[in-house]
Enzyme design. Structure first.
Site, PDB file in Angstrom:
ATOM      1  N   TYR A 172       0.880  -1.217  -0.204  1.00 16.82           N
ATOM      2  CA  TYR A 172       0.028  -0.080  -0.010  1.00 16.82           C
ATOM      3  C   TYR A 172       0.833   1.220  -0.282  1.00 16.82           C
ATOM      4  CZ  TYR A 172      -3.950  -3.160   1.085  1.00 16.82           C
ATOM      5  OH  TYR A 172      -4.883  -4.278   1.311  1.00 16.82           O
ATOM      6  N   CYS A 173       0.566   2.313  -0.887  1.00 11.19           N
ATOM      7  CA  CYS A 173       1.152   3.607  -0.686  1.00 11.19           C
ATOM      8  C   CYS A 173       0.094   4.603  -0.577  1.00 11.19           C
ATOM      9  CB  CYS A 173       1.828   3.800  -2.307  1.00 11.19           C
ATOM     10  SG  CYS A 173       2.762   2.680  -2.914  1.00 11.19           S
ATOM     11  N   PHE A 174       0.431   5.883  -0.085  1.00 11.48           N
ATOM     12  CA  PHE A 174      -0.430   6.876   0.243  1.00 11.48           C
ATOM     13  C   PHE A 174       0.255   8.131   0.097  1.00 11.48           C
ATOM     14  CE2 PHE A 174      -1.261   3.530   3.311  1.00 11.48           C
ATOM     15  CZ  PHE A 174      -2.688   3.181   3.304  1.00 11.48           C
TER      16      PHE A 174
END
Length: 396
Positions: A8-10
């Site tokens: 996951y990337c934010f």
């Protein structure tokens, strides 16, 4: 077809983030036994005509490369995530599309992360570097240190600087990108771009029409065209956690999201583990430095996020660097990956030791609990152990 690891990337921009800051984060989910190291490479000048050896192939070097700090699987050249001296951050996601990824050795998505950081002084420059190299060299080869099977994926990227971010999603040499300047955005191991496309491969739409994937009459939706079945659905509950922060997304809020196992953002499954994490804070005011926090160890719920700032005369930290095997490395020999050497660095070993102590202490408490005759005390202990998650998860 292999499932892509659930990373996951934010990114959070004002007004969702605090104090005029851009906050970037990634959890890197990889095979459970893989070691990631944190490495720094200084800016450098290169001779005309020189080459650079990436994970599998050699390509032309550029006259100058920027200073970079990277978190990378220790067997390869590229990186899962990192930052450069100009405040650009890039993270990679392995994705599966309806077009099978190539087993032929070319550039890995992780090589493109490093190349984008070394050659791009802004997020848009890094994007341009990546897509140009995709066009010239393609992507392909084994994503894992595994001699028994070739695990191949397409690539997606989150590319961020102090002013904007780009979501770049690819299939082979074809790509599309969306520009982000406000709010919260998340990408994972599924395609997410729909009809809002701000840049694309010049032949993208002609190519998909020639494959019969799009008739040219309906709106062009990248993820619907390239995804398998319904594999393009929303995949990231962590985004909701950040959006609930209102305008208060901070480095700590991002760290809390990356540590959240209940949402699935912090991965700990039979096949995959969050083997390293990063949080970067990029002030929109260029007079303030960017700060990048790396774990360098698995499971962010049990890891410390350690800060890094680009300064003059950066000192290397050998304790977070894996052993080097040179040309004897099984990743460099043909056939590849016939052996798997011990790549653990000193911090990784210390983390394993600390975790074993915590788990042994927990076991002692359980044994004590079962020796008690008071069922109410036993039940209270069980509930306490269940909720505390080994009562020390933020210390290692």
């Amino acid at each position: 077809m292999a499932a892509a690891p659930p990373s996951y990337c934010f990114v959070a921009f004002p007004p969702c983030s605090k104090d005029g800051l851009v906050v970037f984060g990634k959890n890197s989910a990889r095979p459970r036994d893989e070691v990631q190291e944190v490495v720094y490479f200084a800016a450098a000048e290169h001779e005309p005509g020189s080459k650079v050896e990436c994970t599998y192939i050699e390509i032309e070097q550029v006259p100058r490369t920027h200073a970079v700090v990277l978190s990378r699987p220790s067997w390869l050249w590229g990186a899962e995530m990192g930052a450069n001296e100009h405040g650009v951050c890039v993270a990679n996601e392995a994705v599966v599309t309806r077009e099978p990824a190539s087993e032929s050795e070319a550039l890995l998505g992780m090589d493109l992360v490093r190349l984008g950081l070394e050659r791009g002084a802004t997020a848009k420059e890094a994007l341009d570097v990546i897509v140009a190299l995709l066009e010239e060299h393609g992507q392909g080869g084994n994503y894992y240190e595994d001699g028994s099977s070739c695990h191949t994926f397409q690539s997606a990227f989150l590319i961020v600087d102090r002013n904007e971010a780009w979501i770049l999603e690819t299939s082979g040499k074809y790509w599309a990108a969306e520009k982000i300047t406000e709010g919260v955005k998340c990408i994972c191991n599924q395609l997410s771009l729909t009809t809002k496309i701000d840049a694309e491969h010049p032949e993208l739409r002609n190519y998909v029409k020639s494959q019969g994937w799009w008739n040219g009459d309906s709106d062009f939706n990248f993820s619907e065209v390239f995804s398998l079945a319904d594999d393009h659905l929303a995949c990231c509950s962590g985004r909701e956690s950040l959006e609930k922060q209102g305008g208060d997304v901070s480095a700590q809020a991002m760290i809390d999201v990356l540590r959240d196992k209940d949402s699935g953002v912090c991965v700990d499954s039979e096949s995959f583990l969050t083997t390293a994490s990063i949080v970067s804070v990029l002030p929109q005011d260029p007079s303030f430095p960017c700060i990048h926090y790396f774990t360098g160890t698995p499971d962010p719920s049990r890891s410390i996020f350690k800060p890094f700032i680009f300064v003059d005369d950066v000192k290397l930290v050998p304790k977070v660097q894996s052993p080097s095997f040179g040309n004897d490395d099984p990743a460099k020999k043909i056939p590849r990956f016939q052996e798997k050497p011990d790549r653990r660095h000193e911090l990784y070993k210390a983390h394993e030791w600390a975790r074993s102590l915590l788990e042994n202490d927990q076991l002692q408490w359980l044994l004590l609990a079962f020796s008690l005759e008071d069922c109410n005390v036993l039940q209270a202990l069980k509930e306490s152990l269940h909720t505390c998650d080994f009562a020390g998860k933020k210390h290692f």
